[in-house]
Design a protein around this motif. Structure first.
Motif, PDB file in Angstrom:
ATOM      1  N   LEU A 332       0.818  -1.210   0.000  1.00 18.16           N
ATOM      2  CA  LEU A 332       0.000   0.000   0.000  1.00 18.16           C
ATOM      3  C   LEU A 332       0.850   1.257   0.000  1.00 18.16           C
ATOM      4  O   LEU A 332       0.494   2.260  -0.632  1.00 18.16           O
ATOM      5  CB  LEU A 332      -0.947  -0.017   1.206  1.00 18.16           C
ATOM      6  CG  LEU A 332      -2.051  -1.073   1.129  1.00 18.16           C
ATOM      7  CD1 LEU A 332      -2.741  -1.224   2.477  1.00 18.16           C
ATOM      8  CD2 LEU A 332      -3.075  -0.724   0.061  1.00 18.16           C
ATOM      9  N   ASP A 333       1.976   1.206   0.695  1.00 20.61           N
ATOM     10  CA  ASP A 333       2.893   2.351   0.680  1.00 20.61           C
ATOM     11  C   ASP A 333       3.386   2.609  -0.740  1.00 20.61           C
ATOM     12  O   ASP A 333       3.415   3.759  -1.209  1.00 20.61           O
ATOM     13  CB  ASP A 333       4.069   2.080   1.619  1.00 20.61           C
ATOM     14  CG  ASP A 333       4.985   3.281   1.769  1.00 20.61           C
ATOM     15  OD1 ASP A 333       4.503   4.345   2.209  1.00 20.61           O
ATOM     16  OD2 ASP A 333       6.178   3.149   1.432  1.00 20.61           O
ATOM     17  N   ALA A 334       3.734   1.522  -1.441  1.00 16.19           N
ATOM     18  CA  ALA A 334       4.178   1.657  -2.831  1.00 16.19           C
ATOM     19  C   ALA A 334       3.037   2.155  -3.720  1.00 16.19           C
ATOM     20  O   ALA A 334       3.246   2.984  -4.619  1.00 16.19           O
ATOM     21  CB  ALA A 334       4.707   0.322  -3.346  1.00 16.19           C
ATOM     22  N   PHE A 335       1.831   1.662  -3.468  1.00 18.09           N
ATOM     23  CA  PHE A 335       0.691   2.072  -4.291  1.00 18.09           C
ATOM     24  C   PHE A 335       0.398   3.564  -4.139  1.00 18.09           C
ATOM     25  O   PHE A 335       0.219   4.271  -5.141  1.00 18.09           O
ATOM     26  CB  PHE A 335      -0.559   1.268  -3.922  1.00 18.09           C
ATOM     27  CG  PHE A 335      -1.811   1.851  -4.501  1.00 18.09           C
ATOM     28  CD1 PHE A 335      -2.128   1.659  -5.840  1.00 18.09           C
ATOM     29  CD2 PHE A 335      -2.668   2.628  -3.716  1.00 18.09           C
ATOM     30  CE1 PHE A 335      -3.275   2.224  -6.388  1.00 18.09           C
ATOM     31  CE2 PHE A 335      -3.812   3.192  -4.263  1.00 18.09           C
ATOM     32  CZ  PHE A 335      -4.114   2.987  -5.600  1.00 18.09           C
ATOM     33  N   TYR A 336       0.326   4.054  -2.915  1.00 20.22           N
ATOM     34  CA  TYR A 336      -0.025   5.461  -2.726  1.00 20.22           C
ATOM     35  C   TYR A 336       1.096   6.383  -3.194  1.00 20.22           C
ATOM     36  O   TYR A 336       0.836   7.508  -3.645  1.00 20.22           O
ATOM     37  CB  TYR A 336      -0.412   5.725  -1.267  1.00 20.22           C
ATOM     38  CG  TYR A 336      -1.816   5.238  -0.958  1.00 20.22           C
ATOM     39  CD1 TYR A 336      -2.930   5.948  -1.396  1.00 20.22           C
ATOM     40  CD2 TYR A 336      -2.037   4.052  -0.256  1.00 20.22           C
ATOM     41  CE1 TYR A 336      -4.220   5.504  -1.150  1.00 20.22           C
ATOM     42  CE2 TYR A 336      -3.319   3.596  -0.004  1.00 20.22           C
ATOM     43  CZ  TYR A 336      -4.408   4.329  -0.449  1.00 20.22           C
ATOM     44  OH  TYR A 336      -5.687   3.877  -0.203  1.00 20.22           O
ATOM     45  N   HIS A 337       2.329   5.914  -3.111  1.00 25.14           N
ATOM     46  CA  HIS A 337       3.430   6.683  -3.706  1.00 25.14           C
ATOM     47  C   HIS A 337       3.241   6.767  -5.220  1.00 25.14           C
ATOM     48  O   HIS A 337       3.413   7.840  -5.820  1.00 25.14           O
ATOM     49  CB  HIS A 337       4.772   6.035  -3.361  1.00 25.14           C
ATOM     50  CG  HIS A 337       5.946   6.723  -4.003  1.00 25.14           C
ATOM     51  ND1 HIS A 337       6.459   7.914  -3.535  1.00 25.14           N
ATOM     52  CD2 HIS A 337       6.705   6.379  -5.095  1.00 25.14           C
ATOM     53  CE1 HIS A 337       7.466   8.282  -4.310  1.00 25.14           C
ATOM     54  NE2 HIS A 337       7.634   7.367  -5.260  1.00 25.14           N
ATOM     55  N   TRP A 338       2.900   5.651  -5.839  1.00 25.34           N
ATOM     56  CA  TRP A 338       2.626   5.626  -7.283  1.00 25.34           C
ATOM     57  C   TRP A 338       1.476   6.562  -7.624  1.00 25.34           C
ATOM     58  O   TRP A 338       1.542   7.320  -8.601  1.00 25.34           O
ATOM     59  CB  TRP A 338       2.293   4.195  -7.703  1.00 25.34           C
ATOM     60  CG  TRP A 338       1.709   4.068  -9.078  1.00 25.34           C
ATOM     61  CD1 TRP A 338       2.380   3.926 -10.258  1.00 25.34           C
ATOM     62  CD2 TRP A 338       0.309   4.063  -9.422  1.00 25.34           C
ATOM     63  NE1 TRP A 338       1.493   3.849 -11.309  1.00 25.34           N
ATOM     64  CE2 TRP A 338       0.221   3.929 -10.828  1.00 25.34           C
ATOM     65  CE3 TRP A 338      -0.877   4.162  -8.670  1.00 25.34           C
ATOM     66  CZ2 TRP A 338      -1.003   3.889 -11.492  1.00 25.34           C
ATOM     67  CZ3 TRP A 338      -2.092   4.126  -9.340  1.00 25.34           C
ATOM     68  CH2 TRP A 338      -2.152   3.991 -10.726  1.00 25.34           C
ATOM     69  N   LEU A 339       0.413   6.506  -6.826  1.00 26.88           N
ATOM     70  CA  LEU A 339      -0.771   7.330  -7.090  1.00 26.88           C
ATOM     71  C   LEU A 339      -0.423   8.808  -7.073  1.00 26.88           C
ATOM     72  O   LEU A 339      -0.798   9.568  -7.989  1.00 26.88           O
ATOM     73  CB  LEU A 339      -1.855   7.017  -6.054  1.00 26.88           C
ATOM     74  CG  LEU A 339      -3.159   7.812  -6.156  1.00 26.88           C
ATOM     75  CD1 LEU A 339      -3.867   7.533  -7.478  1.00 26.88           C
ATOM     76  CD2 LEU A 339      -4.071   7.475  -4.974  1.00 26.88           C
ATOM     77  N   ASN A 340       0.309   9.233  -6.068  1.00 29.61           N
ATOM     78  CA  ASN A 340       0.665  10.655  -5.960  1.00 29.61           C
ATOM     79  C   ASN A 340       1.598  11.089  -7.083  1.00 29.61           C
ATOM     80  O   ASN A 340       1.478  12.198  -7.613  1.00 29.61           O
ATOM     81  CB  ASN A 340       1.312  10.920  -4.599  1.00 29.61           C
ATOM     82  CG  ASN A 340       0.334  10.753  -3.449  1.00 29.61           C
ATOM     83  OD1 ASN A 340      -0.863  10.987  -3.609  1.00 29.61           O
ATOM     84  ND2 ASN A 340       0.842  10.331  -2.295  1.00 29.61           N
ATOM     85  N   THR A 341       2.510  10.190  -7.450  1.00 30.87           N
ATOM     86  CA  THR A 341       3.473  10.543  -8.501  1.00 30.87           C
ATOM     87  C   THR A 341       2.821  10.560  -9.879  1.00 30.87           C
ATOM     88  O   THR A 341       2.988  11.502 -10.652  1.00 30.87           O
ATOM     89  CB  THR A 341       4.645   9.544  -8.499  1.00 30.87           C
ATOM     90  OG1 THR A 341       5.267   9.547  -7.212  1.00 30.87           O
ATOM     91  CG2 THR A 341       5.666   9.906  -9.563  1.00 30.87           C
ATOM     92  N   GLU A 342       2.059   9.502 -10.179  1.00 29.19           N
ATOM     93  CA  GLU A 342       1.470   9.367 -11.509  1.00 29.19           C
ATOM     94  C   GLU A 342       0.385  10.405 -11.779  1.00 29.19           C
ATOM     95  O   GLU A 342       0.196  10.822 -12.923  1.00 29.19           O
ATOM     96  CB  GLU A 342       0.896   7.961 -11.688  1.00 29.19           C
ATOM     97  CG  GLU A 342       1.944   6.879 -11.837  1.00 29.19           C
ATOM     98  CD  GLU A 342       2.764   7.044 -13.110  1.00 29.19           C
ATOM     99  OE1 GLU A 342       2.167   7.185 -14.198  1.00 29.19           O
ATOM    100  OE2 GLU A 342       3.998   7.034 -13.006  1.00 29.19           O
ATOM    101  N   ARG A 343      -0.327  10.821 -10.750  1.00 33.50           N
ATOM    102  CA  ARG A 343      -1.386  11.819 -10.969  1.00 33.50           C
ATOM    103  C   ARG A 343      -0.801  13.141 -11.458  1.00 33.50           C
ATOM    104  O   ARG A 343      -1.491  13.929 -12.125  1.00 33.50           O
ATOM    105  CB  ARG A 343      -2.181  12.066  -9.689  1.00 33.50           C
ATOM    106  CG  ARG A 343      -3.236  11.025  -9.406  1.00 33.50           C
ATOM    107  CD  ARG A 343      -4.208  11.486  -8.341  1.00 33.50           C
ATOM    108  NE  ARG A 343      -5.127  12.502  -8.839  1.00 33.50           N
ATOM    109  CZ  ARG A 343      -5.317  13.694  -8.280  1.00 33.50           C
ATOM    110  NH1 ARG A 343      -4.635  14.038  -7.199  1.00 33.50           N
ATOM    111  NH2 ARG A 343      -6.188  14.546  -8.792  1.00 33.50           N
ATOM    112  N   ASP A 344       0.454  13.403 -11.125  1.00 29.44           N
ATOM    113  CA  ASP A 344       1.109  14.625 -11.604  1.00 29.44           C
ATOM    114  C   ASP A 344       1.567  14.486 -13.055  1.00 29.44           C
ATOM    115  O   ASP A 344       1.879  15.489 -13.705  1.00 29.44           O
ATOM    116  CB  ASP A 344       2.325  14.951 -10.722  1.00 29.44           C
ATOM    117  CG  ASP A 344       1.909  15.332  -9.303  1.00 29.44           C
ATOM    118  OD1 ASP A 344       0.757  15.778  -9.129  1.00 29.44           O
ATOM    119  OD2 ASP A 344       2.734  15.166  -8.387  1.00 29.44           O
TER     120      ASP A 344
END
Length: 584
Positions: A332-344
């Motif tokens: 989940l830590d990896a997922f939310y990091h991905w989410l924040n990065t990819e949304r930009d």
């Protein structure tokens, strides 16, 4: 298979093309022709398979194929001039979106009440005959439905499978390979489990029908049912032997191990003949026994002892579950990091999140697949309690609340977690609702209660903050969780069903705490942790130890509503999550 060899990824449902409404409903027309040809005035189509599973193999998704509604609970009824699907409040919005033309939603007003029978009684003229597949109706349900029908001059008859003819491209019955769950994960040998069960049964024989009970009892796992690592089988446990009726392939080492434990193998279809020939007094849970099988022998009703034995996790299972939670935390830590990065960088959708969640969990090792279809609901989709995006239907992620309810099946155990986050700046109303839900999670998580307390008795703690504002939610507050088995497991729960009122919480039981609040066409909020029941500091009292490891968002919290102890609980919990991740 050895403890580290996973021969498959869990079965996923085959899309049945039920999402998009059909312009003309040929399936409904064919069903009505079947009624007329067989002299019936109505057909009841349940959701379950012959083992009354929550999730069913694609072969048994008859209600979904016929009606378009693919939720995990609901009953369809077709008559000559009307068709309905009866659902509870979790599925009101989903059913309205998915139903094929000609079907209407019957909204259940009372949870677990058979209100579709009231509809039948009001709709059908006296003298009508109602059909139901005898494999998909339990002996207990058949008796109750028949009593209701007879009182109103209606006849209920069991029938052979209507969909053998109605569903031309029906998926075949699954037959996935089985593997043995190593003692390092199961904690207790199958022979010891069988002996413990026989001690309860005395001289009787028990027909075990629930797939997860069979898998747990024999330390076997399969992939016949989406999300649940179980296999289609029947099991008879007699005083001097056990018989497993199962067609699934398995390694010779597993066959030899079963034989060494006194378990004989027979084909799945032999169950009726075996039951008929059984000499020991036969017991079964009549609420889980198919009516057609109940007619072959004289069964005494016994609520399966396996359910409670399975619900109380042993020390090995608890230790492994903590490892599974740590894996989930990293995923989940990896997922939310991905989410924040990819949304930009690009426009993401709900479905992108589903795929990335699966990828992040798969990277942790010993991962078999998701424990249920991930719920990723953006904005108004979050208000649909069991909303599932698909490749074809998936909203883009813009500003608003994002509710993600997901879980994984690891060799180390089953996980289930929900978090709600804000994309952009939350409104004052959203912060209010989020904080009230969080207060409910905190209140129940830190409860102390005397031995003998049931989940139903203390569920109010999670609802109380919402109730004080005249708000509520329509689903239960939590459910039991299996060990590398069904994500929804009884008998314990924080719900309104019979077992929630009669099953005391005991040390070793897993249960989720998941209050929520939903505003149609606006947003949905839910926060969920898995906890285990443990001894409390005062003799004769119990408490919950939280197993889930993932921070709870604080930017949605209205601090003015929180008291000091609640704020401290949240700070301590988030700090513990951060410490666990740093330790890895």
């Amino acid at each position: 298979a050895t403890a580290t060899a996973i021969p498959y990824i869990l079965c996923r449902p085959i899309p049945l093309q039920t999402r998009k409404p059909m312009q003309t409903n040929n399936r409904l027309r064919s069903c009505r022709a079947w009624l007329q040809d067989n002299g019936y005035q109505a057909l009841i189509v349940p959701t379950n398979d012959p083992h009354f599973s929550e999730y069913v193999a694609d072969h048994w998704r008859c209600r979904a194929w016929l009606s378009g509604f693919d939720g995990s609970a609901g009953t369809a009824i077709v008559s000559a001039d009307a068709a309905i699907v009866s659902v509870d409040s979790r599925y009101f919005l989903q059913a309205e979106r998915q139903l094929h033309p000609g079907f209407a939603v019957l909204r259940q007003q009372v949870a677990h009440a058979p209100e579709h029978l009231d509809w039948l009684i009001e709709h059908l003229p006296a003298g009508s005959t109602i059909a139901i597949d005898g494999r998909l109706c339990s002996a207990s349900s058949l008796e109750k439905i028949n009593a209701r029908c007879t009182a109103h001059d209606l006849a209920l008859q069991t029938c052979a499978d209507p969909f053998a003819d109605l569903w031309p491209d029906r998926p075949p019955l699954p037959n996935a390979d089985l593997f043995a769950l190593d003692l390092a994960y199961a904690g207790v040998d199958r022979g010891d489990k069988l002996q413990a069960l026989r001690a309860v049964l005395a001289d009787a024989a028990l027909l075990v029908t629930a797939l997860d009970e069979i898998a747990w009892l024999l330390n076997l796992r399969g992939a016949d049912v989406p999300y649940n690592p179980v296999f289609h089988a029947w099991l008879i446990v007699a005083p001097d032997k056990a018989i497993l009726c199962c067609d699934n392939p398995m390694p010779s080492s597993v066959r030899d191990a079963l034989a060494a434990s006194g378990v004989a193998l027979r084909p799945y279809a032999d169950i009726e003949a075996i039951v008929t020939a059984q000499k020991a007094p036969l017991c079964a849970d009549l609420e889980q026994l198919p009516a057609n099988l109940a007619a072959t022998a004289d069964f005494t009703h016994l609520r399966s002892p396996v359910a409670l034995q399975k619900a109380i996790k042993n020390p090995t299972e608890i230790a492994n579950l903590k490892k599974a939670m740590a894996k989930d935390a990293r995923a989940l830590d990896a997922f939310y990091h991905w989410l924040n990065t990819e949304r930009d960088q690009r426009q993401l959708t709900e479905w992108d999140c589903v795929e990335q969640l699966d990828a992040c969990r798969a990277a942790q090792g010993n991962y078999l697949g998701p424990s249920f279809a991930a719920i990723v609901g953006h904005a108004s989709h979050g208000a649909i309690v069991h909303y599932h995006p698909t490749v074809e239907e998936s909203a883009p992620l813009a500003d608003g609340l994002l509710l993600i309810d997901s879980g994984g099946q690891y060799l180390e155990g089953t996980t289930d977690i929900t978090r709600t986050i804000a994309l952009g700046r939350p409104t004052a109303e959203q912060k209010l609702h989020y904080t009230l839900v969080l207060q409910g999670l905190i209140a129940l998580s830190r409860a102390r209660f005397p031995t003998g307390t049931t989940g139903n008795q203390i569920e109010v703690l999670a609802r109380h903050p919402l109730w004080q504002r005249g708000l509520n939610y329509g689903h239960g507050t939590g459910h039991g969780v299996g060990y590398l088995l069904n994500v929804h497991e009884g008998p314990q729960s924080f719900g309104r069903g019979a077992t929630a009122k009669t099953t005391p919480l005991q040390p070793g039981m897993l249960i989720t705490i998941e209050p929520g609040y939903y505003v149609p066409d606006s947003h949905g909020i839910r926060s969920e942790n898995m906890v285990v029941v443990v001894e409390a500091e005062h003799e004769g009292y119990l408490r919950f130890a939280t197993l889930t490891i993932h921070p709870i968002a604080t930017d949605l919290v209205d601090e003015e509503l929180m008291d000091e102890s609640e704020s401290q609980w949240l700070a301590d919990y988030n700090a513990r999550c951060a410490e666990t991740l740093m330790g890895d």
